[in-house]
Design an enzyme around this catalytic site. Structure first.
Site, PDB file in Angstrom:
ATOM      1  N   SER A 140      60.646  31.421 126.950  1.00 21.55           N
ATOM      2  CA  SER A 140      61.649  30.740 126.131  1.00 21.55           C
ATOM      3  C   SER A 140      62.765  31.650 125.638  1.00 21.55           C
ATOM      4  O   SER A 140      63.813  31.167 125.217  1.00 21.55           O
ATOM      5  CB  SER A 140      60.983  30.063 124.928  1.00 21.55           C
ATOM      6  N   LYS A 182      62.221  33.215 118.259  1.00 19.97           N
ATOM      7  CA  LYS A 182      63.478  32.549 118.600  1.00 19.97           C
ATOM      8  C   LYS A 182      64.636  33.333 117.989  1.00 19.97           C
ATOM      9  O   LYS A 182      64.449  34.232 117.170  1.00 19.97           O
ATOM     10  CB  LYS A 182      63.513  31.111 118.050  1.00 19.97           C
TER      11      LYS A 182
END
Length: 270
Positions: A52, A125
């Site tokens: 990701s 993230k």
């Protein structure tokens, strides 16, 4: 006497070996306790199990996370942060198998201390918006904007990915962060949780720390810095104006009122 001289060093060597074996378990326990203290309060190693955050972070990378930095400064746009899966609505991005027995569980725990195995329900993230920011996608050129300022994401966006195929617009609530993965096509991030409390923005108090360096593999070792696009003067100026707007508006109203009142007092005295 010659025989005694030969035997005596052997006995001393046996004593040293015996002492080493007795001390070894103590040394291991002390090392584990030190690792636990460092992990809990200072720096923790994390294993990257998913794609990701590619290409910034690759699958199987190990990163170090600074757990003290946000005690001395605020979280900034562009920071890569690890946050706890206490955000219950965020499902794991990879499947984890529960340890089959206590021994396996203990080995997994030790491995997590050194970033050798993935930790369950932790995510990594990039911070795109901080409290008060208006984050939107997309403008006429398919760019994410923050407070109306477009971000140039070429430096970290996965090649071939658009900034987002999912439209969104949010003013980040107090105490929360809008986060996105660099590999936007495969990242389940704030965009996928717009129906959750906070509109997809995660609670700041779930942030564990800032990922600041890739330590393994050596071929991919690098410092994780904040991209230049988040240093735009227009972005900072807009944010400062937005956060100080109530104060500026109050000053704009208060100053003329004070002056008017002062003039009236002077007239009365005359």
């Amino acid at each position: 006497m010659v025989a005694e001289d030969v035997e005596q060093p052997a006995r001393g060597s046996d004593k040293k070996k015996g002492s080493l074996w007795r001390e070894l378990p103590i040394m291991i326990v002390v090392a584990l306790l030190l690792a636990l203290l460092i992990k809990t309060f200072i720096v923790q190693a994390f294993y990257i199990p998913s794609g990701s955050m590619e290409n910034t972070l690759q699958i199987n990378d190990r990163v170090l996370v600074n757990k003290l930095v946000y005690r001395v400064r605020d979280i900034e746009r562009g920071d890569v942060v690890v946050f706890s899966g206490g955000v219950d609505s965020w499902p794991d991005e990879v499947e984890f198998e529960e340890p089959s027995n206590p021994v396996t569980g203990a080995l997994n725990w030790v491995g997590s201390l050194f970033g050798l195995v993935p930790t369950e329900k932790d995510f990594i993230k990039r911070v795109i918006g901080v409290p008060g920011d208006k984050v939107k996608c997309c403008d006429g050129q398919d760019r994410v904007t923050v407070n109306g300022v477009p971000l140039d994401e070429k430096a970290y966006l996965f090649p071939g990915n658009k900034p987002s195929v999912t439209p969104f617009e949010i003013t980040v609530p107090p105490g929360r962060l809008w986060v996105m993965g660099d590999h936007r096509m495969v990242s389940s991030d704030s965009r996928a949780h717009q129906g959750d409390p906070g509109g997809g923005a995660i609670p700041i108090d779930h942030v564990i720390g800032r990922a600041f360096v890739i330590v393994w593999p050596f071929s991919h070792a690098d410092v994780i810095s904040i991209p230049d696009t988040f240093s735009q003067s227009a972005l900072k100026a807009t944010a400062a104006l937005g956060s100080g707007a109530p104060l500026l508006l109050g000053a704009a109203v208060a100053v003329p009122l004070v002056r008017l009142r002062t003039r009236r007092r002077l007239r009365r005295r005359r």
